[in-house]
Design an enzyme around this catalytic site. Structure first.
Site, PDB file in Angstrom:
ATOM      1  N   LYS A   1      -3.205   6.323  -5.404  1.00 28.81           N
ATOM      2  CA  LYS A   1      -4.091   6.117  -4.247  1.00 28.81           C
ATOM      3  C   LYS A   1      -5.121   7.235  -4.240  1.00 28.81           C
ATOM      4  CE  LYS A   1      -3.291   5.359   0.728  1.00 28.81           C
ATOM      5  NZ  LYS A   1      -2.197   5.275   1.744  1.00 28.81           N
TER       6      LYS A   1
ATOM      7  N   SER B   1      -2.140   1.017   3.994  1.00 28.78           N
ATOM      8  CA  SER B   1      -3.410   1.492   3.463  1.00 28.78           C
ATOM      9  C   SER B   1      -3.382   1.716   1.944  1.00 28.78           C
ATOM     10  CB  SER B   1      -3.789   2.795   4.152  1.00 28.78           C
ATOM     11  OG  SER B   1      -2.840   3.802   3.872  1.00 28.78           O
TER      12      SER B   1
ATOM     13  N   SER C   1       2.287   2.128   5.194  1.00 32.64           N
ATOM     14  CA  SER C   1       1.223   1.966   4.191  1.00 32.64           C
ATOM     15  C   SER C   1       1.719   1.774   2.762  1.00 32.64           C
ATOM     16  CB  SER C   1       0.262   3.149   4.249  1.00 32.64           C
ATOM     17  OG  SER C   1      -0.565   3.036   5.378  1.00 32.64           O
TER      18      SER C   1
END
Lengths: 468, 68
Positions: A78, A154, A178
């Site tokens: 990420k 996310s 997330s």
């Protein structure tokens, strides 16, 4: 076939010399060229680094050196993990003005030391404040099981990259869901460990009291292999545990054994679409679980997590909210501004309630070892929608897909999301929840479910882009 | 004790001033709407009676000083 091979298989092939790490890296980079545009998983491809890391693994093998457990395994992170030489975006335009990171995050260092090969940095909701990866600056990440649908967030880019077969494994973060929401929507395995288990040093924070890191994979063995490599104390992260490493791979094949299992009742059976209940039902049936337990006041736990998150993130971004509010993603800006203004009593009461809820749930773990709950209340909704219908009620889409994850990360429980592909045309996940520090229990149950075929992750078939 | 929209508007304006936030008029309605929503959610936490001896969940580690 390298494309769908697990990380564990790739490492074994590289170790045997069936394939070189360089070949694996080049194949992965080719897949990124062919597919990333379709799904918008990655915001940065680190091709030079990938080829250099792969070459180093091959050179080490040629010298007869000791290859790490993830030798030649490609992965992505990420884009809030520090990667040396890359600016850590955290999904924002504001952070794009920052200088490149001077060193790797601890997690990236540990994967590198284990022989893994970094392919790139993945898309996310700005500053991790969302469950859908609909990023106004970098575009939405698209779900490999349906391009018109969100990947979840996310950590959506990291999850979609695994689901689309760009990489066997990736890293994400989870503050309120997330890792677990995108694992559910993308039909892959995800692990959110115990709060404090894995180092977050070099990871851009969101709400520090609740922030975790963890891996995604298409197999439980890979999830455990990454988790084991990532473990270990780190004085650079003030909440990282000094506990010794407790390897989960060692007990992965022990089966469910005498673990006591139950399904979460009450709150976790309400407010979801039939698919969510059906997925839990399939998993519970496969495990022969009939016992139900109630985690009391879970709606208040979700509220407490909401208040803590908005308050801590509002404070974290206050300086830029003063200086350049127009540069934030409009999807999160007003929430951050309101969060910066939260009365302190709301925040402090949430912190006190957190201990109350923790104590009640710990008491439940005297009677059971594993609790099952849906990961999301629905399958992946469409990109761009503002509302969804859950259990007959129209609710705002973006916060509502986290209703079942948010109360559990509030008290830092370790959770494996297992994907169930047979409920309908789209996948949906189930949370396998263990007592604090008992990640190995949740992974054992997930491995048993994978072995029985009830939980499975696969790369869907789709057309490659033609302009390679 | 939910905040009305008017109360939230007053609160947001005063907090913006206290925090030195020059709130863009285009953002103000969205911030007020978020404050109303946060207040509703916070009520769930604030309405729940907790014992006075229940410590908040955060723990501070004072660390260790280096060698003298």
């Amino acid at each position: 076939m390298i494309e769908t091979a697990t990380a564990t298989e790739i490492a074994a092939q590289v170790r045997r010399g069936d394939v070189s790490a360089a070949e694996v890296a080049r194949a992965a980079l080719d897949r990124i060229v062919a597919r990333n545009e379709q799904f918008n998983c990655l915001t940065e491809v680190t091709a030079d680094r990938a080829l250099a890391e792969a070459a180093a693994v091959d050179a080490l093998r040629a010298r007869g050196g000791d290859l790490g457990p993830l030798a030649g395994v490609p992965y992505v992170v990420k884009n809030l993990f520090d990667v040396r030489g890359l600016t850590t975006l955290a999904g924002s335009r504001i952070n794009a003005d920052n200088p490149p990171a001077a060193s790797d995050a601890t997690a990236v260092t540990r994967l590198h030391d284990a022989g893994a090969v970094l392919l790139g940095a993945a898309n996310m909701d700005e500053y991790a404040y969302g469950f859908t990866t609909e990023n106004s600056h970098y575009g939405p990440t698209r779900n490999p099981h349906g391009r018109e649908r969100v990947a979840g967030g996310s950590s959506g880019g990291s999850a979609a990259a695994v689901a689309a077969g760009l990489t066997p494994v990736s890293l994400g973060t989870d503050t309120n869901g997330s890792i677990r929401v995108p694992a559910s929507f993308c039909g892959i395995f995800g692990l959110k460990p115990t709060y404090g288990r894995l180092s977050r040093a070099g990871v851009f924070l969101f709400a520090a009291s609740l922030d975790h890191i963890g891996p995604f994979a298409r197999s439980v063995g890979d999830l455990a292999a990454l988790y084991d490599v990532l473990q270990g104390p780190d004085p650079s992260d003030p909440v990282c545990t000094p506990r010794p490493v407790e390897r989960a791979t060692a007990s992965l094949d022990e089966g469910v054994g005498d673990l006591r299992l139950a399904v979460a009742g009450g709150y976790f059976t309400k407010g979801g679409e039939p698919e969510a209940a059906a997925a839990v039902g399939q998993i519970a049936k496969a495990l022969g679980v009939s016992k139900q337990v109630e985690l009391p006041e879970s709606a208040r736990a979700r509220a407490g997590a909401f208040v803590m998150t908005t308050t801590e993130s509002g404070n974290l971004h206050l300086a830029n909210l003063r200086k350049r509010p127009g540069d934030f993603d409009p999807l999160i800006r007003d929430r951050l501004l309101a969060g910066a203004m939260t009365p302190s009593n709301w925040y402090l009461q949430a912190q006190r309630f957190r201990r109350w809820y923790r104590d009640r749930v710990l008491a439940l773990f005297r009677e059971v070892d594993i609790i099952l709950a849906p990961a999301t209340p629905c399958v992946a909704p469409e990109i761009g929608r503002e509302t969804i219908t859950l259990d007959g009620v129209e609710v705002p889409k973006r916060p509502s897909v986290g209703i079942y994850t948010q109360p559990l990360s509030f008290i830092g429980l370790p959770i494996v999301v297992v994907p169930v592909a047979t409920v309908g045309p789209l996948p949906i996940g189930v949370q396998v929840i263990a007592a604090p520090w008992r990640e190995a229990d949740a992974l054992r149950v997930a491995a048993a479910l994978e072995a029985s075929g009830v939980a499975s992750a696969s790369v869907p078939e789709f057309e490659e882009s033609s302009h390679v | 004790m939910n905040m009305t929209e008017d109360q939230a508007a007053d609160y947001v304006d005063q907090m913006a001033a206290a925090l030195g936030l020059d709130l863009d008029p285009a953002h103000r309605d969205g911030v007020i709407a978020n404050m109303v929503r946060t207040a509703e959610i916070a009520d769930l936490v604030m309405d729940f009676p907790l014992p006075v001896d229940l410590e908040p969940a955060f723990v501070f580690d004072p660390g260790v000083a280096g060698e003298r």
